[in-house]
Design an enzyme around this catalytic site. Structure first.
Site, PDB file in Angstrom:
ATOM      1  N   THR A   1       0.944  -1.148   0.004  1.00  0.00           N
ATOM      2  CA  THR A   1       0.022  -0.039   0.100  1.00  0.00           C
ATOM      3  C   THR A   1       0.848   1.293  -0.078  1.00  0.00           C
ATOM      4  OG1 THR A   1      -1.226   1.342   1.441  1.00  0.00           O
ATOM      5  CG2 THR A   1      -0.146  -0.331   2.508  1.00  0.00           C
TER       6      THR A   1
ATOM      7  N   CYS B   1      -1.302   4.905  -5.746  1.00  0.00           N
ATOM      8  CA  CYS B   1      -2.259   4.032  -4.849  1.00  0.00           C
ATOM      9  C   CYS B   1      -2.256   2.770  -5.533  1.00  0.00           C
ATOM     10  CB  CYS B   1      -3.753   4.838  -4.772  1.00  0.00           C
ATOM     11  SG  CYS B   1      -4.879   3.743  -3.928  1.00  0.00           S
ATOM     12  N   THR B   2      -2.132   1.868  -4.663  1.00  0.00           N
ATOM     13  CA  THR B   2      -2.017   0.566  -5.430  1.00  0.00           C
ATOM     14  C   THR B   2      -3.105  -0.013  -6.162  1.00  0.00           C
ATOM     15  OG1 THR B   2      -2.369  -0.648  -3.448  1.00  0.00           O
ATOM     16  CG2 THR B   2       0.084  -0.191  -3.846  1.00  0.00           C
TER      17      THR B   2
END
Length: 234
Positions: A83, A197-198
């Site tokens: 994350t 953001c993953t």
């Protein structure tokens, strides 16, 4: 091959992608029957999200540090936090064990510099965009300056991540909204875009935009594989 310790579940949608990318990369590098030695400690994201909303970063850091210790106890040889946002507490996690901590901003910064770029648009949660922990690491270590969307745009980028992408919802309207922000950033000097953001990689691919995209989850997963397969590692 070294064993990767993955702190996941934030959200599981992107943790699944990490697992796939890591194993595919090991297979591609080592042969069709090979897969990664990997340990996953997965959180209930609702608990972490509540701590984020409350601003209780100390408690969040303690929870993730405990996860790192669990992974070390199970035999992990590095720690990978799947994350971007929770790298706000990276120091607490890194200090929890003697294992190498592979910071998500480092392979991202290296990839940007490798393309000769130094000014990029950063998209991510409000925490990642608004606070300095992520941008300052890129600036100080790699000389990369991060541009940000306008404040109303940042709020909507954040909402899409939490209300849609973390729930597995991929919307054409949201993709177009992100594309509009990216296109506007070109006039401000953006040379590329960090998918910070993953989950954003679920929504955008390189085919969607003209600027180079830097998918942090993919770059981070590849850095984990490089560590696992490092020459001389047992």
């Amino acid at each position: 091959m070294r064993t990767i310790g993955l702190i996941g579940g934030m959200s599981w949608e992107s943790s699944l992608i990490y697992y796939q990318w890591i194993n595919r990369s090991v297979r591609d590098k080592c042969g069709p029957l090979h897969s990664a030695r990997l340990l996953l400690d997965s959180f209930d994201f609702s608990e972490i999200a509540a701590l984020q909303r409350a601003g209780d970063w100390d408690a969040a850091g303690a929870a993730l540090a405990a996860s790192a210790r669990r992974l070390q106890g199970a035999g992990a040889e590095c720690i990978v936090l799947a994350t971007n946002t929770m790298h706000k507490v990276a120091d607490a996690i890194a200090a929890a064990t003697a294992l190498p901590f592979i910071h998500i901003a480092d392979p991202t910064g290296e990839a940007i510099v490798a393309q000769g770029l130094n000014s990029v648009l950063l998209l991510g949660t409000a925490f990642t965009m608004n606070e300095a922990f992520y941008r300052s690491r890129l600036e100080e270590k790699y000389g990369v300056h991060c541009l940000l969307p306008s404040e109303p745009q940042r709020a909507e980028v954040h909402r899409i991540i939490f209300d849609e992408l973390c729930a597995g919802v991929v919307s054409d309207a949201s993709r177009e909204f992100y594309r509009t922000i990216i296109n506007e950033s070109i006039a401000a000097g953006a040379q590329g875009v960090i998918l910070g953001c993953t989950e954003i990689g679920l929504l955008l691919s390189q085919d969607d935009v003209s600027l180079p995209l830097f998918n942090t989850a993919a770059l981070h997963a590849e850095a984990a594989v490089a560590f696992a397969l490092e020459k001389g590692a047992k």
